[in-house]
Design a protein around this motif. Structure first.
Motif, PDB file in Angstrom:
ATOM      1  N   UNK A   1       0.836  -1.191   0.000  1.00  0.00           N
ATOM      2  CA  UNK A   1       0.000   0.000   0.000  1.00  0.00           C
ATOM      3  C   UNK A   1       0.880   1.253   0.000  1.00  0.00           C
ATOM      4  N   UNK A   2       0.355   2.379  -0.455  1.00  0.00           N
ATOM      5  CA  UNK A   2       1.150   3.607  -0.519  1.00  0.00           C
ATOM      6  C   UNK A   2       1.681   4.025   0.856  1.00  0.00           C
ATOM      7  N   UNK A   3       2.917   4.496   0.858  1.00  0.00           N
ATOM      8  CA  UNK A   3       3.508   5.014   2.084  1.00  0.00           C
ATOM      9  C   UNK A   3       4.043   3.968   3.030  1.00  0.00           C
ATOM     10  N   UNK A   4       3.993   2.710   2.660  1.00  0.00           N
ATOM     11  CA  UNK A   4       4.481   1.641   3.529  1.00  0.00           C
ATOM     12  C   UNK A   4       5.504   0.796   2.791  1.00  0.00           C
ATOM     13  N   UNK A   5       6.590   0.483   3.466  1.00  0.00           N
ATOM     14  CA  UNK A   5       7.603  -0.396   2.871  1.00  0.00           C
ATOM     15  C   UNK A   5       7.367  -1.847   3.282  1.00  0.00           C
ATOM     16  N   UNK A   6       6.473  -2.056   4.237  1.00  0.00           N
ATOM     17  CA  UNK A   6       6.153  -3.402   4.695  1.00  0.00           C
ATOM     18  C   UNK A   6       4.793  -3.808   4.137  1.00  0.00           C
TER      19      UNK A   6
ATOM     20  N   UNK B   1      -3.853  -0.016  -4.199  1.00  0.00           N
ATOM     21  CA  UNK B   1      -2.774  -1.004  -4.128  1.00  0.00           C
ATOM     22  C   UNK B   1      -1.645  -0.575  -5.071  1.00  0.00           C
ATOM     23  N   UNK B   2      -0.434  -0.496  -4.502  1.00  0.00           N
ATOM     24  CA  UNK B   2       0.744  -0.121  -5.270  1.00  0.00           C
ATOM     25  C   UNK B   2       1.304  -1.335  -6.005  1.00  0.00           C
ATOM     26  N   UNK B   3       1.334  -2.483  -5.315  1.00  0.00           N
ATOM     27  CA  UNK B   3       1.901  -3.687  -5.924  1.00  0.00           C
ATOM     28  C   UNK B   3       1.297  -4.934  -5.285  1.00  0.00           C
TER      29      UNK B   3
END
Length: 90
Positions: free
Chosen positions: A41-46, A83-85
């Motif tokens: 999700x946007x803004x999260x690396x986890x 959803x980013x990926x």
């Protein structure tokens, strides 16, 4: 006189158009129930990891997943356009 996007001869074409847009939405529309994925999700690396795909509603853009926790299964609903990926798990 031109037609707007999604129109055929001035009439809205709803048969072949998806409401939700984006790569993740396209993938979810074709994804088989039970597929395991990680969702970024946007803004999260986890990512939200190890989610089981349940269903996708192209009218609302809602993607439904189940996450297994120590307290039992939990349902997670995510707007596919957020959803980013997606990472597909074996």
């Amino acid at each position: 006189m031109g037609f707007r996007e999604g129109e055929v001869m001035g009439v809205q074409d709803t048969n072949n158009r998806r409401r939700c847009r984006g790569c993740a939405c396209d993938q979810l529309a074709e994804l088989q129930t039970g597929t395991l994925v990680d969702v970024f999700l946007p803004g999260s690396t986890t990512p939200l990891d190890g989610l089981m795909f349940v269903n996708f509603d192209d009218d609302t853009c809602c993607a439904f997943f189940t996450q297994t926790t120590a307290a039992g299964p939990r349902t997670i609903v995510i707007d596919c356009e957020d959803i980013v990926a997606l990472r597909f798990l074996p």
